[in-house]
Design a protein around this motif. Structure first.
Motif, mmCIF file in Angstrom:
data_model
loop_
_atom_site.group_PDB
_atom_site.id
_atom_site.type_symbol
_atom_site.label_atom_id
_atom_site.label_comp_id
_atom_site.label_asym_id
_atom_site.label_seq_id
_atom_site.Cartn_x
_atom_site.Cartn_y
_atom_site.Cartn_z
ATOM 1 N N ASN A 1 -48.221 -29.382 -24.044
ATOM 2 C CA ASN A 1 -48.576 -28.253 -24.902
ATOM 3 C C ASN A 1 -49.324 -27.236 -24.029
ATOM 4 N N ASP A 2 -48.559 -26.459 -23.259
ATOM 5 C CA ASP A 2 -49.140 -25.614 -22.217
ATOM 6 C C ASP A 2 -48.556 -24.216 -22.206
ATOM 7 N N ASP A 3 -49.410 -23.251 -21.897
ATOM 8 C CA ASP A 3 -48.910 -21.995 -21.351
ATOM 9 C C ASP A 3 -48.419 -22.285 -19.937
ATOM 10 N N PHE A 4 -47.394 -21.556 -19.497
ATOM 11 C CA PHE A 4 -46.974 -21.739 -18.110
ATOM 12 C C PHE A 4 -46.269 -20.486 -17.605
ATOM 13 N N PHE A 5 -46.146 -20.434 -16.280
ATOM 14 C CA PHE A 5 -45.449 -19.351 -15.587
ATOM 15 C C PHE A 5 -44.414 -19.992 -14.689
ATOM 16 N N PHE A 6 -43.172 -19.454 -14.705
ATOM 17 C CA PHE A 6 -42.199 -20.036 -13.801
ATOM 18 C C PHE A 6 -41.328 -18.999 -13.123
ATOM 19 N N ILE A 7 -40.782 -19.436 -11.987
ATOM 20 C CA ILE A 7 -40.006 -18.597 -11.086
ATOM 21 C C ILE A 7 -38.643 -19.238 -10.893
ATOM 22 N N LEU A 8 -37.592 -18.421 -10.951
ATOM 23 C CA LEU A 8 -36.241 -18.834 -10.577
ATOM 24 C C LEU A 8 -35.840 -18.065 -9.329
ATOM 25 N N LEU A 9 -35.530 -18.780 -8.258
ATOM 26 C CA LEU A 9 -35.139 -18.142 -6.999
ATOM 27 C C LEU A 9 -33.737 -18.582 -6.614
ATOM 28 N N ASN A 10 -32.874 -17.603 -6.323
ATOM 29 C CA ASN A 10 -31.494 -17.863 -5.915
ATOM 30 C C ASN A 10 -31.261 -17.167 -4.590
ATOM 31 N N GLY A 11 -31.350 -17.934 -3.492
ATOM 32 C CA GLY A 11 -31.235 -17.352 -2.156
ATOM 33 C C GLY A 11 -29.873 -16.764 -1.856
ATOM 34 N N TYR A 12 -28.842 -17.156 -2.606
ATOM 35 C CA TYR A 12 -27.494 -16.640 -2.361
ATOM 36 C C TYR A 12 -27.102 -15.553 -3.363
ATOM 37 N N ASN A 13 -27.970 -15.282 -4.342
ATOM 38 C CA ASN A 13 -27.739 -14.206 -5.297
ATOM 39 C C ASN A 13 -26.342 -14.294 -5.926
ATOM 40 N N ASP A 14 -25.958 -15.499 -6.342
ATOM 41 C CA ASP A 14 -24.590 -15.708 -6.832
ATOM 42 C C ASP A 14 -24.534 -16.108 -8.304
ATOM 43 N N HIS A 15 -25.667 -16.073 -9.006
ATOM 44 C CA HIS A 15 -25.737 -16.441 -10.417
ATOM 45 C C HIS A 15 -25.337 -17.895 -10.668
ATOM 46 N N GLN A 16 -25.308 -18.712 -9.639
ATOM 47 C CA GLN A 16 -24.768 -20.058 -9.782
ATOM 48 C C GLN A 16 -25.794 -21.157 -9.551
ATOM 49 N N GLN A 17 -26.785 -20.911 -8.721
ATOM 50 C CA GLN A 17 -27.675 -21.987 -8.294
ATOM 51 C C GLN A 17 -29.056 -21.410 -8.041
ATOM 52 N N SER A 18 -30.049 -21.986 -8.638
ATOM 53 C CA SER A 18 -31.411 -21.505 -8.460
ATOM 54 C C SER A 18 -32.353 -22.685 -8.307
#
Length: 825
Positions: free
Chosen positions: A112-129
């Motif tokens: 039961n938390d507030d949280f902050f998250f980041i999605l990083l995709n080094g290939y900028n391909d919308h496929q894998q983060s």
């Protein structure tokens, strides 16, 4: 087969006409290069954080998709980078900061938390983060995520800290490049999205807007610019471990000491080798063992970390069931007269295992798995001469998996999977291959898929079987629909490295669903769906089942969850599996099943859920009731308790019991199953936790009368059959575990276990007598200690290098700060 051909035709036609592309707006932000690293303490007071571009103007993703975040909940994020990694500093306003939710949990658990998250995709391909989450309690959670899979078992080594201030809370994060994947380019362009959970109101805000009405989450990331002239580091890490076990069972005590190592090596910027040397799985969770009266084996979850982490590619096609590696021996023991088995191992030891996985800049994912298990022998003794001999029940065995997964078009893929099991000597070998297409049109409104698989089992002859399927679905808007057809021949068998289950069928499936895309009236969301299933046996052709199903789910503005449904098989079922013999079936009367459930608001200290499910058969004397009750209480942000009770009451069920002289015998039985579980956690801080886990499973079966199965599927009363098949089975286990993440990626685990199992050939309904019988059985007591340490090559290199060779720049500063950070933890 005509239906399959029709779906494939529709699939081809739609691909040809779906050429329009929706323009998806993408926010952009520049990262700033620094030469002096900030201290990761959650306080953004260093000079490097000043005059940096700000990512802001977050948009509500749930529940009111698309609404701008209010200024009172304004989120601002700054991004820095240097030669070692990338830094994030986030400031999140909160008008009532004293009410922020910050429940402590173990790593990789969101409470039961507030949280902050980041999605990083080094290939900028919308496929894998890669996904990195920090809660307001300072707990880390991370995963690998693709469009069809979120692998939270993946654990990276990164650094974070938080501060709760008077009007906001802040997060500071450092992610080394060694934990990311990106191409070798002078100028990088990465996909990026960031989200904030405002738990008090169950709202989620994203930096780049995510349209919940269509498409997958990853296609909506923004762009991270201005990262220049960085090099992926040499990726090599070791995880050595030592462990010790003291085990007592049935009056015998054993002490064991073990040591080994896991290794990770970055073959290229995109591909990683994972290898386990001298495996140790002694601290994995107990399986939830049950009394199984069905025609199929129980499929248990994988508990071994090596087989759960980084396996998103290997889940393609469901050809790989990793529990086969190191499972029970496959060979039989031929006994001579006067001989008996005195020792027959339940599992096979794993010698070593490795996997290689990654994805190229062109979107081609490649996964290779290899595991080798050692020879395993049963011990046989002659009861007269007392001589013993060893019988090989599992030879040296090699397991291989190959996966090729080509992604394209933002949301589509074509995949090939091959599994191979090769056993030494005359034991059986096996091979299975599958080809899969999963296509989403460019507007992200329609999805089409198709698959075909073949299996080969080689003994003294080759057994070949196939399965296949195709379907299409509308995946956008409030109204969603899908249709598909699937088939599997009777000789299809992937049990050497997969899980087969049902065979010899063709199934037609249709679905219609309706949902709220935004809150309406007193509801935050609403889901309704209607499902039709029609199944026939393939060889020889026979009606199997027609099934109609309706489901509903609602969430109120106050986050009360409730729903229910209805299911029926109005024409009854010809069960082709329960007789356990080819070309036979048993008639099962049609049933009507209704259920209802509700759950209270899990933000509260006390919350609970309840489900009631009742099957009523057209033969009125037969029914089944299921009750699930699961309350929980949070004493504080550190201590919580979960209870679960599952009750299944079967009245006058009929099922297979024996095959006697060519006659298939069924029995009419009452069965009561009760499972109770308790889990309690006390979390000292964000790196130290104490867990208690208890489970007791009880099931009794009592038979009233027996039948002989006729060739037309009817059951004929058999008054002459009197064998005893009454049963009571108990499974009891307790785990008490203390975990301490004493350094990034490094863990100490102290575990106590107690387990008891009993099987009786009678139905014991008396509670006290049942427990007396259970505790008369031998008990397992085990105390174990395991210490693993994460050792990164680049960090170790700096330890042993000469002092003058360490530049007084960002590298030296970051390593110094990381040492301070570890000492603080």
């Amino acid at each position: 087969m005509k239906s399959l051909a029709l779906i494939l035709l529709l699939f081809s036609l739609q691909i040809a006409v779906s050429q329009e592309t929706d323009t998806i707006p993408r926010k952009k932000i520049n990262a700033m290069r620094i030469t002096e690293a900030p201290k990761i303490d959650g306080v953004l007071d260093e000079a490097v954080w000043k005059d940096v571009p700000i990512a802001t103007n977050f948009v509500e993703r749930m529940p009111n998709n698309g609404a701008p975040a209010p200024d009172s909940l304004r989120t601002e994020v700054k991004i820095l980078y240097d030669d070692l990694g990338i830094y994030f500093g986030a400031v999140m306003k909160d008008p009532e900061i004293d009410k922020i939710t910050k429940e402590l949990t173990e790593r990789d658990d969101l409470g039961n938390d507030d949280f902050f998250f980041i999605l990083l995709n080094g290939y900028n391909d919308h496929q894998q983060s890669f996904e990195f989450v920090v809660t307001a309690a300072g707990v880390q959670w991370d995963s690998k995520i693709t469009n069809d899979n979120e692998d939270s078992s993946w654990n990276a080594v990164w650094y974070s800290d938080i501060r709760i201030n008077e009007t906001n809370w802040t997060v500071e994060i450092f992610i080394p490049y060694s934990q990311l994947r990106f191409p070798e380019k002078d100028v990088q362009l990465w996909g990026l999205n960031m989200e904030r959970e405002f738990r008090r109101e169950r709202k989620r805000f994203s930096w780049n807007h995510v349209d919940n009405s269509k498409g997958a989450f990853l296609i909506y990331d923004g762009e991270l610019h201005n990262i220049k002239n960085i090099n992926a580091p040499f990726r090599l890490s070791f995880q050595p471990y030592v462990s010790s076990y003291v085990t007592s069972f049935d009056g015998k005590t054993e002490v064991n000491f073990n040591g080994g190592m896991d290794l990770k090596y970055g073959i290229t910027d995109a591909f990683t080798l994972d290898m386990i040397l001298i495996p140790d799985f002694g601290q994995t969770k107990f399986d939830e063992r049950v009394l199984n009266l069905t025609a199929f084996e129980v499929q248990y979850d994988e508990q071994r970390a090596f087989f759960t982490e980084g396996t998103e590619l290997f889940s393609k096609g469901d050809l790989f069931y990793s529990r086969r590696v190191g499972s029970a021996p496959t060979g039989d023991v031929d006994l001579s007269i006067h001989e008996e088995i005195v020792e027959n191992p339940a599992t096979v030891d794993l010698i070593n295992a490795m996997k290689i996985s990654g994805r190229t800049n062109g979107g081609l994912g490649i996964g290779i798995f290899n595991g080798i298990t050692e020879r395993t022998y049963a011990q046989v003794k002659d009861s007269i001469s007392q001589e013993k001999r060893s019988v090989l029940v599992e030879p040296l065995t090699n397991y291989n998996v190959l996966v090729l997964d080509q992604r394209f078009g933002g949301n589509s893929s074509i995949s090939f999977v091959n599994t191979n099991t090769t056993r030494e000597g005359d034991f059986r070998d096996a091979n299975a291959s599958g080809l899969y297409a999963d296509i989403t049109n460019k507007k992200n409104t329609m999805r089409y898929w198709g698959r075909t698989e073949g299996s080969w089992v080689m003994t003294n002859h080759t057994q070949f079987g196939i399965e296949g399927g195709a379907g299409l679905s509308k995946i956008s808007g409030s109204h969603r629909m899908s249709g598909e057809v699937n088939f599997r021949t009777k000789d299809y068998n992937i049990d050497d490295l997969g899980y087969t289950g049902r065979t010899n069928y063709i199934n037609y499936y249709g679905y219609y669903g309706f949902r709220y895309l935004k809150p309406k009236g007193g509801l935050n969301n609403l889901y309704l769906n209607f499902n039709l299933n029609f199944t026939r046996r393939l060889e020889p052709d026979l009606y199997n089942e027609f099934n109609f199903n309706f489901n509903s789910s609602f969430t109120t503005r106050k986050f009360i969850y409730f729903g229910g449904g209805f299911e029926t098989t109005p024409f009854g079922v010809n069960d082709i599996y329960e007789p356990r013999e080819e070309d036979r079936f048993v008639k099962v009367p049609g049933y009507y099943d209704g259920w209802a459930w509700f759950e209270t608001d899990y933000r509260k200290k006390f919350a609970m859920g309840l489900t009631y499910d009742w099957y009523v058969y057209s033969e009125g004397w037969r029914d089944e009731k299921r009750i699930d009750f699961y309350p929980r209480y949070r004493f504080s942000d550190k201590w919580k308790l979960f209870l679960t009770t599952n009750i299944i009451l079967n009245n006058e069920d009929r099922g297979y019991v024996n095959n006697l002289d060519g006659d298939i015998i069924f029995g009419q039985r009452d069965r009561n199953t009760i499972k109770n579980a308790i889990e309690s956690q006390y979390i000292f801080n964000n790196v130290m936790a104490l867990n208690l886990s208890f489970r007791h499973y009880y099931s009794d079966v009592s038979y009233e009368k027996f039948f002989t199965l006729d060739t037309d599927g009817d059951l004929i009363l058999n008054p002459d059959y009197h064998e005893n098949h009454n049963t009571t089975y108990n499974n009891w286990n307790i785990d008490v575990r203390f975990s301490w993440w004493f350094a990034p990626g490094s863990q100490l685990t102290l575990l106590y276990r107690n387990a008891i199992e009993s099987y009786q050939e009678e139905a014991v309904h008396d509670f006290n007598r049942n427990f007396d019988n259970l505790f008369n059985e031998p008990q397992l007591h085990s105390l174990s200690l395991r210490i693993s340490y994460f050792l990164d090559y680049n960090r170790a290199k700096s330890w042993f290098g000469k002092k003058k060779n360490i530049p007084n720049t960002a590298q030296a500063s970051v390593y110094a700060d990381k040492r301070k950070y570890r000492m603080k933890l």
